[in-house]
Design an enzyme around this catalytic site. Structure first.
Site, PDB file in Angstrom:
ATOM      1  N   LEU A  26      42.542  37.478  39.787  1.00 34.59           N
ATOM      2  CA  LEU A  26      41.632  37.838  40.677  1.00 34.59           C
ATOM      3  C   LEU A  26      41.817  38.781  41.703  1.00 34.59           C
ATOM      4  O   LEU A  26      42.568  38.435  42.625  1.00 34.59           O
ATOM      5  CB  LEU A  26      41.055  36.497  41.397  1.00 34.59           C
ATOM      6  N   THR A  27      40.842  39.739  41.860  1.00 34.02           N
ATOM      7  CA  THR A  27      40.980  40.736  42.898  1.00 34.02           C
ATOM      8  C   THR A  27      40.352  40.214  43.889  1.00 34.02           C
ATOM      9  O   THR A  27      39.334  39.917  43.834  1.00 34.02           O
ATOM     10  CB  THR A  27      40.191  42.182  42.359  1.00 34.02           C
ATOM     11  N   GLN A 100      50.051  40.335  37.417  1.00 38.91           N
ATOM     12  CA  GLN A 100      49.439  41.158  36.764  1.00 38.91           C
ATOM     13  C   GLN A 100      49.589  42.931  36.947  1.00 38.91           C
ATOM     14  O   GLN A 100      49.315  43.170  38.204  1.00 38.91           O
ATOM     15  CB  GLN A 100      47.735  41.173  36.668  1.00 38.91           C
ATOM     16  N   ALA A 179      42.469  44.819  29.570  1.00 39.42           N
ATOM     17  CA  ALA A 179      41.214  44.354  29.754  1.00 39.42           C
ATOM     18  C   ALA A 179      40.392  45.426  30.443  1.00 39.42           C
ATOM     19  O   ALA A 179      40.699  46.211  31.235  1.00 39.42           O
ATOM     20  CB  ALA A 179      41.056  42.991  30.123  1.00 39.42           C
ATOM     21  N   TYR A 182      40.165  49.402  31.996  1.00 40.47           N
ATOM     22  CA  TYR A 182      41.035  50.100  32.638  1.00 40.47           C
ATOM     23  C   TYR A 182      41.868  50.771  32.012  1.00 40.47           C
ATOM     24  O   TYR A 182      41.590  50.983  30.691  1.00 40.47           O
ATOM     25  CB  TYR A 182      41.923  48.782  33.391  1.00 40.47           C
ATOM     26  N   ARG A 323      36.452  31.390  38.693  1.00 39.27           N
ATOM     27  CA  ARG A 323      35.698  31.253  39.750  1.00 39.27           C
ATOM     28  C   ARG A 323      35.743  29.728  40.174  1.00 39.27           C
ATOM     29  O   ARG A 323      35.714  29.637  41.497  1.00 39.27           O
ATOM     30  CB  ARG A 323      34.081  31.716  39.318  1.00 39.27           C
TER      31      ARG A 323
HETATM   32  C1  PHB Z   1      36.880  43.375  40.207  1.00 37.68           C
HETATM   33  O1  PHB Z   1      37.570  43.740  41.083  1.00 37.68           O
HETATM   34  O2  PHB Z   1      35.564  43.088  40.244  1.00 37.68           O
HETATM   35  C2  PHB Z   1      37.742  43.298  38.974  1.00 37.68           C
HETATM   36  C3  PHB Z   1      39.063  43.553  38.938  1.00 37.68           C
HETATM   37  C4  PHB Z   1      39.797  43.405  37.878  1.00 37.68           C
HETATM   38  C5  PHB Z   1      39.052  43.078  36.575  1.00 37.68           C
HETATM   39  C6  PHB Z   1      38.112  42.683  36.533  1.00 37.68           C
HETATM   40  C7  PHB Z   1      37.091  42.699  37.849  1.00 37.68           C
HETATM   41  O3  PHB Z   1      39.801  42.939  35.596  1.00 37.68           O
END
Ligand code: PHB
Length: 368
Positions: A26-27, A100, A179, A182, A323
């Site tokens: 999760l970023t 990751q 995924a 990217y 989440r």
């Molecule tokens: C995001 O920053 O919203 C984000 C980052 C990486 C992901 C998906 C969403 O794989």
């Protein structure tokens, strides 16, 4: 032992872990401006160390690989040293902590590129239908510069170096980010990769970058410490391909040659970090998972009940909860006790302070 399947131990690569609950990447954008992990990140991950597997947030492999400020990296000694206490605080007997590895390709922007020029991608085609999250608000994506063959080879090597650096920082393994449109997926998809060299055209050529990265990474780490993530049914960020079923079933079957730690699949109906309408041509996760011989992690919109069903039906071995894990740092404990779950607050998802990051409380003592 709890009768919930989420609490049945499982083998993950070279480790045995005590539950099947995954903190997916999760970023959260709390690193320093030069990509070093922080004390606040140490607290955040330590709070979530009840997960059987922690996959630390997308961590960039070169200075050009990032889309946003305050994303961590693994390409300098400072970054390796900064991750070390975070990894140490996240580990406990019975869990595994992965990192990751990330390159965003055309999802970056000149404002965060070291040379101030537009980002680089397989082909000079801008992302259509989406906008870039800049500090000043949403702005259009730029037309990226086309990567040269030499630059592609440098990025392949950078993934290998970052994997070695992850091991130096104490991580148990790494996940390749294949995924969400990217860089790895930018090579795979025939609707956005228009190269005419050995990295474009046929499916064989479009898969070349991914497998070169995988070869570079498995030269540095045993394959059973390497996982990979895909979102096969998502066209988020304009990740367009004419036949994703053939693309991902071919990729996944070829991964069986490596004996990887795991395959991590994002469910249909997830667009990056949010829910989206499921399209008619989405590919059931069950179908894709069946192509893979090893451990499968599935993430995307699951709750305790649906996760147990996924494990029971044999689709997944472990399940990620993004989440829910943001707002419930002790999510495994809450699942075990069937305790109420806290709601996600939109404040502080990306960047900022402890607010919306480390200030979600643990379970109320009434439930203990
Ligand atoms: C995001 O920053 O919203 C984000 C980052 C990486 C992901 C998906 C969403 O794989």
């Amino acid at each position: 032992m709890s009768d919930s399947r989420l609490f049945h131990p499982v083998r993950l690569g070279d480790r045995h872990i005590e539950n099947r609950i995954v903190l997916p990447p999760l970023t959260r954008s709390r690193a320093t401006s030069d990509g070093s992990a922080t004390e606040l990140m140490r607290e955040y991950y330590a709070q979530r160390s009840g997960a059987g597997l922690i996959i630390a947030e997308g961590t960039v492999v070169t200075p050009q690989a990032s889309a946003y400020a305050n994303v961590p990296g693994l390409f300098t000694d400072e970054q390796i040293n900064a991750w070390r206490p975070v990894v140490e605080a996240s580990k406990r007997v019975g869990n595994a902590v992965y990192c990751q590895l990330w390159h965003v390709g055309r999802q970056s922007h000149s404002s965060v590129q070291p040379d101030g020029l537009p980002p680089q991608a397989p082909s000079p085609v801008a992302i259509k239908g989406f906008s870039y999250r800049s500090p000043e608000g949403r702005i259009p994506y730029e037309t990226p510069r086309e990567l040269t063959t030499d630059q592609i080879k440098e990025i392949v090597q950078a993934f290998g170096t970052a994997a070695a650096n992850a091991a130096k920082a104490g991580f148990d393994g790494v996940e390749l980010h294949g995924a969400n449109g990217y860089l790895i997926e930018q090579f795979l998809d025939d609707g956005i990769n228009f190269r005419t060299d050995e990295y474009g055209g046929s499916l064989e050529n479009r898969m070349r970058f991914l497998f070169e990265v995988l070869d570079a990474v498995t030269e540095q780490l045993p394959a059973n410490k390497v996982g990979i993530r895909f979102s096969p049914s998502s066209d988020w960020m304009d990740a367009i391909d004419s036949d994703k079923r053939t693309l991902f079933s071919t990729v996944i079957r070829r991964l069986n040659n490596y004996s990887l730690a795991y395959l991590h699949l994002v469910e249909p109906g997830i667009a990056g970090s949010t829910n989206a309408a499921k399209s008619d041509d989405s590919i059931p996760t069950k179908e894709l998972a069946a192509h893979f011989d090893g451990t499968v992690i599935v993430t995307g919109g699951h709750d305790k009940e649906s996760a147990e069903e996924l494990i029971k039906s044999g689709v997944a071995d472990l399940v990620g909860f993004g989440r829910l894990f943001i707002s419930n740092p002790d999510l495994p404990e809450r699942f075990r006790l069937n305790a109420p779950l806290a709601e996600l607050n939109s404040h502080g998802l990306y960047g900022g302070t402890e607010r919306g990051y480390t200030d979600y409380p643990r379970l109320d003592s009434r439930f203990l």
